[in-house]
Design a protein around this motif. Structure first.
Motif, mmCIF file in Angstrom:
data_model
loop_
_atom_site.group_PDB
_atom_site.id
_atom_site.type_symbol
_atom_site.label_atom_id
_atom_site.label_comp_id
_atom_site.label_asym_id
_atom_site.label_seq_id
_atom_site.Cartn_x
_atom_site.Cartn_y
_atom_site.Cartn_z
ATOM 1 N N PRO A 46 0.782 -1.242 0.000
ATOM 2 C CA PRO A 46 0.000 0.000 0.000
ATOM 3 C C PRO A 46 0.811 1.289 0.000
ATOM 4 N N ALA A 47 1.958 1.334 0.691
ATOM 5 C CA ALA A 47 2.670 2.606 0.838
ATOM 6 C C ALA A 47 3.083 3.218 -0.497
ATOM 7 N N PRO A 48 3.695 2.475 -1.420
ATOM 8 C CA PRO A 48 4.028 3.078 -2.723
ATOM 9 C C PRO A 48 2.796 3.563 -3.476
ATOM 10 N N ALA A 49 1.689 2.826 -3.357
ATOM 11 C CA ALA A 49 0.448 3.255 -4.012
ATOM 12 C C ALA A 49 -0.050 4.557 -3.396
ATOM 13 N N ALA A 50 0.058 4.673 -2.081
ATOM 14 C CA ALA A 50 -0.363 5.909 -1.412
ATOM 15 C C ALA A 50 0.516 7.082 -1.832
ATOM 16 N N CYS A 51 1.812 6.846 -1.967
ATOM 17 C CA CYS A 51 2.726 7.917 -2.391
ATOM 18 C C CYS A 51 2.367 8.426 -3.780
ATOM 19 N N ARG A 52 2.033 7.511 -4.676
ATOM 20 C CA ARG A 52 1.620 7.933 -6.026
ATOM 21 C C ARG A 52 0.363 8.798 -5.951
ATOM 22 N N LEU A 82 -8.956 11.339 4.470
ATOM 23 C CA LEU A 82 -8.342 10.259 5.239
ATOM 24 C C LEU A 82 -7.993 9.132 4.273
ATOM 25 N N ILE A 83 -6.728 8.806 4.176
ATOM 26 C CA ILE A 83 -6.253 7.733 3.301
ATOM 27 C C ILE A 83 -5.772 6.595 4.181
ATOM 28 N N SER A 84 -6.351 5.414 3.998
ATOM 29 C CA SER A 84 -6.015 4.267 4.830
ATOM 30 C C SER A 84 -5.288 3.208 4.007
ATOM 31 N N LEU A 85 -4.203 2.707 4.555
ATOM 32 C CA LEU A 85 -3.391 1.694 3.868
ATOM 33 C C LEU A 85 -3.956 0.304 4.156
ATOM 34 N N GLY A 86 -5.226 0.128 3.815
ATOM 35 C CA GLY A 86 -5.921 -1.126 4.086
ATOM 36 C C GLY A 86 -7.091 -0.889 5.026
ATOM 37 N N GLY A 146 -5.077 -0.020 0.020
ATOM 38 C CA GLY A 146 -4.664 -1.418 0.096
ATOM 39 C C GLY A 146 -5.826 -2.339 -0.241
ATOM 40 N N LYS A 147 -5.645 -3.631 0.025
ATOM 41 C CA LYS A 147 -6.749 -4.563 -0.153
ATOM 42 C C LYS A 147 -7.889 -4.191 0.787
ATOM 43 N N PHE A 157 -6.156 -1.391 -6.109
ATOM 44 C CA PHE A 157 -4.950 -2.032 -5.584
ATOM 45 C C PHE A 157 -4.729 -3.382 -6.253
ATOM 46 N N PHE A 158 -5.790 -4.159 -6.400
ATOM 47 C CA PHE A 158 -5.664 -5.452 -7.091
ATOM 48 C C PHE A 158 -5.314 -5.249 -8.563
ATOM 49 N N GLU A 159 -5.857 -4.213 -9.163
ATOM 50 C CA GLU A 159 -5.532 -3.936 -10.563
ATOM 51 C C GLU A 159 -4.054 -3.600 -10.715
#
Length: 271
Positions: A84-90, A151-155, A189-190, A195-197
Motif C-alpha cells: 500500500p505505501a508506494p500506491a499511497a505515495c503515487r 483520510l487515506i487508509s493503507l488497508g 490497500g486490499k 490495488f488489485f488492478e
C-alpha cells in the motif's frame, strides 16, 4: 480433491499471494514461516508461473519486509511485492496532498520524498503500538479542522494473526476516525479494486488467468473476485471456520495451506 471442480486451474498463468497468514505468522519475535510455504514459493517459480506478493503490510518498508522474508527462506524480491505505501505515495503526488502520517515508525522512510509540511490529509497505516489515544486524537483534530477532510487508509483489515494471538488491524482505527469525523476513508490497500488492478499489472497476467490465495475472506478473496480473479482461502492465519458461512463471499475453493493449493494447481497444469 485435485480433480472435479479445479479444471479452471489449467488456465492459470500467475498467482497473487497474501503474505501474513499465508507465508508466515507474524510476531514480536519476527514471526514464523507456515509449514511448507517456502518450498511452495520455490515450486511456483520453478513451474514458470508468475508470482506477485499482494500484501497490506504497513509495518516496514518493502526492502526491510523482503529482507525478513528472505531470512525465513522465501526467495522473493522487492519487485515482486505490491504494497500500500508506494500506491499511497503515487496518490499523494498526483493530488498534491501533504500527509500527516499515523503509521508505523519503520514505514516512514517510504514517504521520504513526500512533502509533509502543513498537512492537508491524514495517512493511516498499521501503527501497532503507536495507535495511542494521543496519536489518534491528533489525527482526529487535524481531520475535523479541515474544510474537506481527506483520510487515506493503507488497508481496512479488521484483525491479523501474530504468533501470540490476534491483533487489531488498521481498519478498526480507520472506522473510529470515519465515525468521529463523519467521513469515508479512501482505501489504497486490499480490498480496493485499484490495488488489485495494480498487482495484476505488476504480475503481467490478466485477471481471468490469475488466482489470489489469501487468509482473509473479505480483503483477499472478496477483493480479488470483484476484479474477475479466482480466489482461494487457506485455513491458516486469520481463517476461522465461520468464514465458510460468509453471507456474501464464497471462495472458489478452500485449501488447508499454501502448499496444498500449489500442489493442486500444478497437478492441474500437467493435465
Amino acid at each position: 480433491m485435485a480433480g472435479w471442480g479445479w479444471g479452471w486451474a489449467r488456465a492459470v498463468r500467475g498467482l497473487l499471494l497474501d503474505v501474513s497468514g499465508v507465508l508466515y505468522d507474524s510476531g514480536a519475535d519476527g514471526g514464523a514461516p507456515i509449514a511448507g510455504s517456502a518450498e511452495a514459493v520455490r515450486r511456483i517459480k520453478a513451474s514458470g508461473l508468475k508470482l506477485q506478493l499482494c500484501t497490506n503490510e504497513t509495518q516496514a518498508t518493502r526492502a526491510d519486509f523482503v529482507r525478513k522474508l528472505r531470512a525465513m527462506g522465501f526467495d522473493v524480491s522487492v519487485a515482486e511485492v505490491t504494497a500500500p505505501a508506494p500506491a499511497a505515495c503515487r496518490l499523494l503526488q498526483e493530488r498534491g496532498l501533504r500527509p500527516h502520517l499515523l503509521v508505523h515508525h519503520d514505514l516512514v522512510p517510504e514517504f521520504a520524498e513526500i512533502d509533509k509540511t502543513n498537512p492537508n490529509c491524514v495517512v493511516l497505516g498499521d501503527a501497532a503500538e503507536h495507535f495511542t489515544y494521543a496519536n489518534l486524537n491528533e489525527a482526529f483534530r487535524l481531520l475535523i479542522g479541515m474544510e474537506k477532510p481527506v483520510l487515506i487508509s493503507l488497508g481496512k483489515g479488521r484483525y491479523y494473526k501474530e504468533t501470540d494471538g490476534l491483533k487489531l488491524d488498521v481498519g478498526a482505527y480507520m472506522k473510529a476516525l470515519e465515525y468521529a469525523c463523519d467521513i469515508e476513508a479512501e482505501v489504497v490497500g486490499k480490498p480496493a479494486k485499484s490495488f488489485f488492478e495494480s498487482a495484476l499489472a505488476e504480475l503481467g497476467v490478466p485477471a481471468e488467468q490469475a488466482v489470489m490465495i489469501g487468509d482473509d475472506i473479505v480483503s483477499d478473496v472478496g477483493g480479488a473476485q470483484q476484479c474477475g480473479m479466482r480466489a482461494l482461502q487457506v485455513r491458516t492465519g486469520k481463517y476461522r471456520p465461520s468464514d465458510e458461512h460468509h453471507p456474501l463471499v464464497k471462495p472458489d475453493a478452500y485449501v488447508n495451506n499454501l502448499a496444498e493449493a500449489v500442489d493442486i494447481i500444478l497437478q492441474q497444469q500437467q493435465l
